[in-house]
Write an enzyme that holds these catalytic residues in place. Structure first.
Site, PDB file in Angstrom:
ATOM      1  N   LYS A 276       4.552   9.886   6.486  1.00 43.52           N
ATOM      2  CA  LYS A 276       5.346   8.759   7.013  1.00 43.52           C
ATOM      3  C   LYS A 276       6.536   8.498   6.098  1.00 43.52           C
ATOM      4  CE  LYS A 276       2.081   5.653   4.709  1.00 43.52           C
ATOM      5  NZ  LYS A 276       0.850   4.856   4.898  1.00 43.52           N
TER       6      LYS A 276
ATOM      7  N   TYR B 187      27.791  -5.317 -16.603  1.00 39.41           N
ATOM      8  CA  TYR B 187      27.785  -6.672 -16.047  1.00 39.41           C
ATOM      9  C   TYR B 187      27.019  -7.632 -16.943  1.00 39.41           C
ATOM     10  CZ  TYR B 187      29.666  -5.260 -11.497  1.00 39.41           C
ATOM     11  OH  TYR B 187      30.466  -4.809 -10.489  1.00 39.41           O
TER      12      TYR B 187
HETATM   13  C1  LIG Z   1      -0.165   5.361   4.069  1.00 40.78           C
HETATM   14  C2  LIG Z   1      -1.515   5.597   4.645  1.00 40.78           C
HETATM   15  C3  LIG Z   1      -2.294   6.674   4.199  1.00 40.78           C
HETATM   16  C4  LIG Z   1      -1.933   7.496   2.984  1.00 40.78           C
HETATM   17  O1  LIG Z   1      -2.198   6.707   1.851  1.00 40.78           O
HETATM   18  P1  LIG Z   1      -1.967   7.244   0.356  1.00 40.78           P
HETATM   19  O2  LIG Z   1      -2.428   6.122  -0.482  1.00 40.78           O
HETATM   20  O3  LIG Z   1      -0.491   7.476   0.238  1.00 40.78           O
HETATM   21  O4  LIG Z   1      -2.744   8.485   0.190  1.00 40.78           O
HETATM   22  C5  LIG Z   1      -3.471   6.938   4.875  1.00 40.78           C
HETATM   23  N1  LIG Z   1      -3.877   6.167   5.912  1.00 40.78           N
HETATM   24  C6  LIG Z   1      -3.160   5.102   6.352  1.00 40.78           C
HETATM   25  C7  LIG Z   1      -3.673   4.286   7.485  1.00 40.78           C
HETATM   26  C8  LIG Z   1      -1.968   4.772   5.726  1.00 40.78           C
HETATM   27  O5  LIG Z   1      -1.268   3.709   6.140  1.00 40.78           O
END
Ligand SMILES: *Cc1c(COP(=O)(O)O)cnc(C)c1O
Length: 349
Positions: free
Chosen positions: A35, A244
């Site tokens: 994702k 800054y």
């Molecule tokens: C993001 C996510 C994962 C992966 O999690 P990691 O901690 O990055 O391994 C797996 N299952 C769901 C439902 C997620 O939202």
């Protein structure tokens, strides 16, 4: 080169996937979560490298992300959508052969009515209270839905990165209550859940961050280097200030390098006066405020002026930098901006 270079070692990512795959039994499949553009690293190349390494099932957050993965991989691999079947997504789910993980009775109804016979999974809420069908709802409809033949029953752990947290055992117990006896394939573990051990693995695991070298998978092979070019250097006398708010004051005659990346590129402003940049194994302190497009670095102790310095690499992996910034590796990675050149390293097949 006026922008930074993010070097992504695809062989390391594939090796991390294989290592996580080996942590579970022979009957357990290992998927890959890609994702948010594969955690900011570029989903096209990352998904292809994982598919070449053996991954057959991929998870994305939204159907739109699934389109990019399908484009990269072609027909065959399963692409599961964690946000499920949203209104307006029906055509995309059908045409791209995406597998929604249905999260509510509303989504289940929408899916079974609009795409009867199209593969789906069900996400169950076992205590995180974010996504998924809740216990009482599930008890009411489970027999009907199980009959419709979901490919997967899944849930997500809220505290898997803390092995001793009581939520882990509690969610495991609820997951058993909700799914025992269904005979359907099940999935509970992301990276943290894999490390909790075999009781959490069920039929499919879903690692994301561990593939890219992030906590809690401490044994990961580092996969990232972020190198920032030096635009300009200058000598600064004791008492002069840099950047800054004049937030850094020279205490000795200093050489200051200005580097081409700032908070617009995902370097949090909380790194101001705190992080290190690396010339090989020599650390150089980031001095003054992080600005939008630049940071300033004290390179007085380097033998010569470098062309670039590393802010991510073996000496400062993503979680170390995230700790300094007061955030987590996930947020740091997914914030890495579009101005970096992404360079992929991969052994020729
Ligand atoms: C993001 C996510 C994962 C992966 O999690 P990691 O901690 O990055 O391994 C797996 N299952 C769901 C439902 C997620 O939202």
């Amino acid at each position: 080169m006026a922008t930074g270079t993010l070097t992504i070692d695809l062989d390391a990512i594939a090796a991390n996937w294989r290592a996580l795959d080996r942590q579970s039994g022979a009957g357990v499949q290992t998927a890959a979560v890609v994702k948010a553009d594969a955690y900011g690293l570029g989903v096209t190349r990352v998904a292809r490298a994982l598919a070449n390494g053996g991954a057959r099932r991929f998870f994305v957050a939204a159907a739109e992300e699934g389109a990019a993965v399908r484009q990269a991989l072609g027909p065959g691999p399963q692409i599961a959508v964690l946000s499920g079947h949203m209104a307006g997504d029906t055509e995309m789910i059908h045409d791209l052969d995406l597998t929604p993980m249905l999260n509510s009775l509303e989504q289940i109804t929408r899916h079974l009515e609009s795409l009867p016979g199209h593969p789906f999974g069900v996400q169950l809420d076992t205590g995180m209270n974010r996504l998924g069908v809740e216990l009482l709802e599930w008890q009411a409809v489970a027999p009907i839905i199980v009959d419709a033949g979901p490919e997967l029953l899944m849930s997500h752990l809220a505290c898997a990165d803390e092995p001793d947290h009581a939520m882990n055992e509690m969610q495991l117990k609820v997951f058993h209550e909700m799914t025992d006896g269904t005979g359907l394939p099940r999935s509970l573990a992301a990276t943290g859940g894999i490390l909790l051990g075999a009781r959490y693995h069920f039929d499919l695991t879903r690692p994301g961050i561990g593939l890219f070298g992030g906590r809690p998978y401490e044994a990961a092979i580092p996969a990232l280097t972020l190198s920032l070019p030096v635009i300009q250097t200058r000598e600064v006398s004791p008492g002069e200030t840099v950047g800054y708010a004049s937030a850094w004051v020279a205490e000795r005659p200093s050489i200051i390098a200005t580097l081409a990346a700032g908070y617009a590129d995902g370097l949090p402003r909380t790194l101001s006066n705190r992080a290190q940049l690396w010339d090989g194994d020599i650390a150089c302190p980031l001095v003054g405020r992080v600005s939008m497009d630049m940071i300033t670095v004290d390179i007085t102790d380097l033998p010569e002026i470098p062309r670039e310095l590393d802010i991510l690499g073996p000496n400062q992996p993503v979680d170390v930098l995230a700790d300094i910034a007061g955030t987590i590796g996930y947020e740091l990675l997914t914030a890495l901006g579009p101005r970096y050149t992404r360079r992929y390293q991969e052994r020729p097949a």
